[in-house]
Write an enzyme that holds these catalytic residues in place. Structure first.
Site, PDB file in Angstrom:
ATOM      1  N   LYS A   1       0.820  -1.215   0.000  1.00 22.39           N
ATOM      2  CA  LYS A   1       0.000   0.000   0.000  1.00 22.39           C
ATOM      3  C   LYS A   1       0.863   1.277   0.000  1.00 22.39           C
ATOM      4  O   LYS A   1       2.072   1.222   0.275  1.00 22.39           O
ATOM      5  CB  LYS A   1      -0.926  -0.037   1.220  1.00 22.39           C
TER       6      LYS A   1
ATOM      7  N   TYR B   1     -12.617  -1.729  -3.764  1.00 27.11           N
ATOM      8  CA  TYR B   1     -13.085  -1.874  -2.380  1.00 27.11           C
ATOM      9  C   TYR B   1     -14.610  -1.844  -2.253  1.00 27.11           C
ATOM     10  O   TYR B   1     -15.129  -1.620  -1.164  1.00 27.11           O
ATOM     11  CB  TYR B   1     -12.469  -0.791  -1.498  1.00 27.11           C
TER      12      TYR B   1
ATOM     13  N   PHE C   1     -15.501   3.768   6.964  1.00 21.61           N
ATOM     14  CA  PHE C   1     -14.138   4.110   6.534  1.00 21.61           C
ATOM     15  C   PHE C   1     -13.930   4.025   5.018  1.00 21.61           C
ATOM     16  O   PHE C   1     -12.828   4.250   4.517  1.00 21.61           O
ATOM     17  CB  PHE C   1     -13.112   3.224   7.261  1.00 21.61           C
TER      18      PHE C   1
ATOM     19  N   ARG D   1      -2.508 -14.307   4.371  1.00 17.56           N
ATOM     20  CA  ARG D   1      -3.213 -13.675   5.493  1.00 17.56           C
ATOM     21  C   ARG D   1      -2.434 -13.878   6.791  1.00 17.56           C
ATOM     22  O   ARG D   1      -2.360 -12.980   7.624  1.00 17.56           O
ATOM     23  CB  ARG D   1      -4.632 -14.244   5.634  1.00 17.56           C
TER      24      ARG D   1
ATOM     25  N   THR E   1      -5.600  -6.936  10.860  1.00 13.82           N
ATOM     26  CA  THR E   1      -5.846  -5.663  10.166  1.00 13.82           C
ATOM     27  C   THR E   1      -5.219  -4.482  10.907  1.00 13.82           C
ATOM     28  O   THR E   1      -4.598  -3.609  10.294  1.00 13.82           O
ATOM     29  CB  THR E   1      -7.374  -5.436  10.036  1.00 13.82           C
TER      30      THR E   1
ATOM     31  N   ARG F   1       2.303  -6.671   9.056  1.00 12.74           N
ATOM     32  CA  ARG F   1       1.625  -5.492   9.591  1.00 12.74           C
ATOM     33  C   ARG F   1       2.229  -5.074  10.929  1.00 12.74           C
ATOM     34  O   ARG F   1       2.289  -3.891  11.240  1.00 12.74           O
ATOM     35  CB  ARG F   1       0.119  -5.749   9.675  1.00 12.74           C
TER      36      ARG F   1
ATOM     37  N   ASN G   1      -1.864   0.208   6.979  1.00 10.19           N
ATOM     38  CA  ASN G   1      -1.357  -1.072   7.471  1.00 10.19           C
ATOM     39  C   ASN G   1      -0.509  -1.811   6.439  1.00 10.19           C
ATOM     40  O   ASN G   1      -0.324  -3.022   6.522  1.00 10.19           O
ATOM     41  CB  ASN G   1      -2.506  -1.926   8.014  1.00 10.19           C
TER      42      ASN G   1
ATOM     43  N   HIS H   1      -2.214  -5.355   1.582  1.00  5.51           N
ATOM     44  CA  HIS H   1      -3.534  -5.950   1.369  1.00  5.51           C
ATOM     45  C   HIS H   1      -3.334  -7.402   0.948  1.00  5.51           C
ATOM     46  O   HIS H   1      -2.371  -7.710   0.250  1.00  5.51           O
ATOM     47  CB  HIS H   1      -4.292  -5.213   0.248  1.00  5.51           C
TER      48      HIS H   1
ATOM     49  N   GLU I   1      -9.965 -10.243  -7.586  1.00  6.19           N
ATOM     50  CA  GLU I   1      -8.978  -9.169  -7.383  1.00  6.19           C
ATOM     51  C   GLU I   1      -7.805  -9.282  -8.356  1.00  6.19           C
ATOM     52  O   GLU I   1      -7.295  -8.261  -8.835  1.00  6.19           O
ATOM     53  CB  GLU I   1      -8.489  -9.188  -5.934  1.00  6.19           C
TER      54      GLU I   1
HETATM   55  N1  UDP Z   1      -9.743  -0.191   7.454  1.00  8.43           N
HETATM   56  C1  UDP Z   1      -9.801   1.046   8.058  1.00  8.43           C
HETATM   57  N2  UDP Z   1     -10.515   1.178   9.229  1.00  8.43           N
HETATM   58  C2  UDP Z   1     -11.154   0.133   9.811  1.00  8.43           C
HETATM   59  C3  UDP Z   1     -11.103  -1.122   9.185  1.00  8.43           C
HETATM   60  C4  UDP Z   1     -10.393  -1.260   8.005  1.00  8.43           C
HETATM   61  O1  UDP Z   1      -9.221   1.997   7.560  1.00  8.43           O
HETATM   62  O2  UDP Z   1     -11.771   0.318  10.871  1.00  8.43           O
HETATM   63  C5  UDP Z   1      -9.001  -0.348   6.186  1.00  8.43           C
HETATM   64  C6  UDP Z   1      -7.681  -1.074   6.376  1.00  8.43           C
HETATM   65  O3  UDP Z   1      -6.719  -0.462   5.542  1.00  8.43           O
HETATM   66  C7  UDP Z   1      -7.996  -2.473   5.890  1.00  8.43           C
HETATM   67  C8  UDP Z   1      -9.006  -2.194   4.776  1.00  8.43           C
HETATM   68  O4  UDP Z   1      -9.769  -1.095   5.275  1.00  8.43           O
HETATM   69  O5  UDP Z   1      -6.839  -3.125   5.445  1.00  8.43           O
HETATM   70  C9  UDP Z   1      -9.939  -3.324   4.436  1.00  8.43           C
HETATM   71  O6  UDP Z   1     -10.578  -3.771   5.624  1.00  8.43           O
HETATM   72  P1  UDP Z   1     -10.727  -5.307   5.951  1.00  8.43           P
HETATM   73  O7  UDP Z   1     -11.650  -5.438   7.091  1.00  8.43           O
HETATM   74  O8  UDP Z   1     -11.054  -6.051   4.698  1.00  8.43           O
HETATM   75  O9  UDP Z   1      -9.258  -5.717   6.488  1.00  8.43           O
HETATM   76  P2  UDP Z   1      -8.107  -6.599   5.804  1.00  8.43           P
HETATM   77  O10 UDP Z   1      -8.772  -7.674   4.991  1.00  8.43           O
HETATM   78  O11 UDP Z   1      -7.279  -5.674   4.965  1.00  8.43           O
HETATM   79  O12 UDP Z   1      -7.326  -7.146   6.969  1.00  8.43           O
HETATM   80 MG    MG Z   2     -10.243  -7.567   3.543  1.00  7.77          MG
END
Ligand code: UDP
Ligand code: MG
Length: 136
Positions: free
Chosen positions: A12, A52, A60, A88, A94, A105, A115, A118, A129
């Site tokens: 990112k 997204y 968010f 993952r 996250t 992360r 973070n 992705h 994707e």
């Molecule tokens: N995100 C954020 N605030 C939140 C939750 C998520 O800014 O409270 C952002 C964060 O960058 C995250 C992305 O949204 O990586 C996608 O969220 P997801 O829940 O899918 O998390 P991920 O799969 O990336 O762990």
């Molecule tokens: Mg996700």
């Protein structure tokens, strides 16, 4: 039995900005991921909104799309046995604050929004994707 999968990883903007892409790429290589394809791109806000879309209803969403389109990113097609889950695991939670030691992360993430990486969350989403970024 082997279960070779492909998954999408994105380095990112916060990580590219700090020049961490080579470090993060070595983490994938050291963990036996093959980087099948990669490119550095700068997507528009409209493209981020499509990528997204699943988060459209979240509070968010707007900030997230602005952020992903705020600077260059590196997108990679990763391949490994059980690549989706393995990526993952390597990424960690996250929120970098909740991520286990040794995860990407934890090591590189700044905050829940910045973070650093992705990763697709299922085989089905990985296909969608990967097509989004690599279909020609
Ligand atoms: N995100 C954020 N605030 C939140 C939750 C998520 O800014 O409270 C952002 C964060 O960058 C995250 C992305 O949204 O990586 C996608 O969220 P997801 O829940 O899918 O998390 P991920 O799969 O990336 O762990
Ligand atoms: Mg996700």
């Amino acid at each position: 039995m082997s279960n070779i999968e492909q998954t999408l990883s994105i380095i990112k903007p916060d990580a590219v900005e700090r020049n961490l892409q080579d470090k993060i790429k070595s983490e994938f290589i050291n963990n036996d991921f093959e980087i099948v394809e990669e490119k550095k791109i700068h997507i528009s806000k409209d493209e981020a909104e499509i990528f997204y879309k699943v988060h459209e209803s979240k509070p968010f969403y707007k900030d997230l799309c602005e952020y992903l389109s705020s600077g260059p990113i590196v997108v990679m097609r990763l391949q490994k046995d059980n690549a989706v889950l393995e990526n993952r695991k390597l990424m960690g939670a996250t929120n970098p604050k909740d991520a286990d030691d040794g995860t990407l992360r934890k090591k590189y993430g700044i905050s829940i929004d910045k973070n650093s990486v992705h990763g697709s969350d299922s085989v089905e989403n990985a296909k969608i994707e990967l097509d989004f970024f690599f279909k020609d």
